[in-house]
Every structure is written in structure tokens, then in C-alpha cells.
Scaffold this motif. Sequence first.
Motif, PDB file in Angstrom:
ATOM      1  N   SER A  71       0.845  -1.194   0.000  1.00 46.83           N
ATOM      2  CA  SER A  71       0.000   0.000   0.000  1.00 46.83           C
ATOM      3  C   SER A  71       0.882   1.246   0.000  1.00 46.83           C
ATOM      4  CB  SER A  71      -0.928   0.008   1.221  1.00 46.83           C
ATOM      5  OG  SER A  71      -0.176   0.012   2.415  1.00 46.83           O
ATOM      6  N   GLN A  72       0.357   2.307  -0.562  1.00 47.89           N
ATOM      7  CA  GLN A  72       1.064   3.583  -0.624  1.00 47.89           C
ATOM      8  C   GLN A  72       0.133   4.697  -0.177  1.00 47.89           C
ATOM      9  OE1 GLN A  72       4.364   4.423  -1.648  1.00 47.89           O
ATOM     10  NE2 GLN A  72       4.631   2.215  -1.391  1.00 47.89           N
ATOM     11  N   ALA A  73       0.674   5.616   0.621  1.00 45.92           N
ATOM     12  CA  ALA A  73      -0.108   6.763   1.092  1.00 45.92           C
ATOM     13  C   ALA A  73       0.128   7.962   0.184  1.00 45.92           C
ATOM     14  CB  ALA A  73       0.278   7.118   2.521  1.00 45.92           C
ATOM     15  N   ARG A  74      -0.942   8.727   0.008  1.00 41.86           N
ATOM     16  CA  ARG A  74      -0.869  10.007  -0.701  1.00 41.86           C
ATOM     17  C   ARG A  74      -1.631  11.012   0.157  1.00 41.86           C
ATOM     18  NH1 ARG A  74      -2.161   7.031  -6.254  1.00 41.86           N
ATOM     19  NH2 ARG A  74      -4.289   7.259  -5.521  1.00 41.86           N
ATOM     20  N   GLU A  90       7.107   8.865   5.267  1.00 46.23           N
ATOM     21  CA  GLU A  90       7.047   7.444   4.894  1.00 46.23           C
ATOM     22  C   GLU A  90       5.738   7.124   4.177  1.00 46.23           C
ATOM     23  OE1 GLU A  90       7.859   4.416   3.607  1.00 46.23           O
ATOM     24  OE2 GLU A  90       9.465   4.764   5.058  1.00 46.23           O
ATOM     25  N   PRO A  91       5.749   7.123   2.829  1.00 40.46           N
ATOM     26  CA  PRO A  91       4.521   6.817   2.087  1.00 40.46           C
ATOM     27  C   PRO A  91       4.172   5.323   2.027  1.00 40.46           C
ATOM     28  CG  PRO A  91       6.274   7.399   0.573  1.00 40.46           C
ATOM     29  CD  PRO A  91       6.815   7.596   1.961  1.00 40.46           C
ATOM     30  N   ASP A  92       5.132   4.436   2.353  1.00 43.30           N
ATOM     31  CA  ASP A  92       4.898   2.992   2.276  1.00 43.30           C
ATOM     32  C   ASP A  92       4.076   2.525   3.474  1.00 43.30           C
ATOM     33  OD1 ASP A  92       4.980   0.212   2.169  1.00 43.30           O
ATOM     34  OD2 ASP A  92       7.110   0.125   1.674  1.00 43.30           O
ATOM     35  N   GLY A  93       2.834   2.079   3.205  1.00 46.54           N
ATOM     36  CA  GLY A  93       1.954   1.622   4.280  1.00 46.54           C
ATOM     37  C   GLY A  93       2.508   0.418   5.032  1.00 46.54           C
ATOM     38  N   CYS A  94       3.309  -0.417   4.335  1.00 46.15           N
ATOM     39  CA  CYS A  94       3.883  -1.614   4.967  1.00 46.15           C
ATOM     40  C   CYS A  94       4.988  -1.251   5.956  1.00 46.15           C
ATOM     41  CB  CYS A  94       4.413  -2.567   3.909  1.00 46.15           C
ATOM     42  SG  CYS A  94       3.118  -3.170   2.802  1.00 46.15           S
ATOM     43  N   LYS A  95       5.441  -0.012   5.929  1.00 48.66           N
ATOM     44  CA  LYS A  95       6.424   0.480   6.905  1.00 48.66           C
ATOM     45  C   LYS A  95       5.761   1.432   7.889  1.00 48.66           C
ATOM     46  CE  LYS A  95      10.274   0.076   3.677  1.00 48.66           C
ATOM     47  NZ  LYS A  95      11.264   0.816   2.887  1.00 48.66           N
ATOM     48  N   LEU A 111      -0.189   3.766  10.992  1.00 49.94           N
ATOM     49  CA  LEU A 111       0.430   4.799  11.825  1.00 49.94           C
ATOM     50  C   LEU A 111       1.393   5.619  10.981  1.00 49.94           C
ATOM     51  CD1 LEU A 111       1.427   2.387  14.727  1.00 49.94           C
ATOM     52  CD2 LEU A 111      -0.573   3.872  14.667  1.00 49.94           C
ATOM     53  N   ASN A 112       1.286   6.938  11.077  1.00 50.95           N
ATOM     54  CA  ASN A 112       2.212   7.789  10.341  1.00 50.95           C
ATOM     55  C   ASN A 112       2.341   9.130  11.034  1.00 50.95           C
ATOM     56  OD1 ASN A 112       3.950   8.710   8.240  1.00 50.95           O
ATOM     57  ND2 ASN A 112       2.833   7.460   6.768  1.00 50.95           N
ATOM     58  N   LYS A 113       3.161   9.995  10.461  1.00 52.13           N
ATOM     59  CA  LYS A 113       3.384  11.342  10.983  1.00 52.13           C
ATOM     60  C   LYS A 113       2.995  12.359   9.931  1.00 52.13           C
ATOM     61  CE  LYS A 113       5.466  10.432  14.931  1.00 52.13           C
ATOM     62  NZ  LYS A 113       4.773  10.715  16.159  1.00 52.13           N
TER      63      LYS A 113
END
Length: 150
Positions: A71-74, A90-95, A111-113
Amino acid sequence: MVPSPLALLLALGAAATALAEPLRFVDCGSVDGNIQEVNVSPCPTQPCPLHKGTSYSINVTFASKIDSQGSQARVYGEMMHVDIPFPIPEPDGCKSGIQCPIQKGHSYSYLNKLPVKSEYPSIKLVVKWELVDDQDQLLFCWKIPVQITS
């Protein structure tokens, strides 16, 4: 024993969400997933006051309707119905807290920032956050109003 970076990220996310209240959000077209909850911390009121030079914790709980290897976040700032791309670390959802591959019928905590740079203008806008699967379909899409302040 030294904790792994993922374990630290998950612990920080859990601590941040303990302080966060679920937000009112608009689902903007989640096709391949179902959003259960969105938290932004800190966000005591809406529109969320985002202070320049600060980073905000994002936690989205969703259930997947499909299988996907990744998955990728935008992320966008939406002004006058125009989406302006907004870089995230970090756009990579798996990270970002998601155990990949993503499996149909399972729930995940993403989870992201959200960093708010000092050079951003002081304006009201809508944050639009998408997570897409391998087929570029929306696992989730949500919007919240924000106010960027000094």
C-alpha cells in the motif's frame, strides 16, 4: 534486548492514541477498505490546529475488503477543490504499522506522521489522506479540516 524500530513505532502510536479522541472525518471514497476510526494527535478541537514546526501522529484503523501485497499513502492539502500534494516522511503503508501482505477481512492500524513545516502559510484547508492498494484503489480516503498556525 533492544526493541525493534517497528515495536517502538507501535508503542509510540499506542501512547499517542491513548491521548487522542476519535475525529469526525469525511470518507472521500474508500473502495477497498472500511474506515473504523481516525485519530490525529494532538487535535483537541476541529478544525485541528496544526502548529508550524510540529509533527502530528496519525492513526487510522480500517478493515480491508481485498488482498494486496502493499500500500502507498498520498496526502494532499485541499484548497478551493484543488488537491496540492503534501509530502510525508514514509509513504509505504507496509512500513507504517500495517502487516503486509494485506488480507481481506482483516483490520489494520495505519500509523504515520504529519509534519507541518515552518515555511507553510497560516491558512485553513482540508487535509485529504489516501492509502491505495496494489491496483491503485482506495483502501481508505478521509478528509478533516485544519488550521495551520504559527
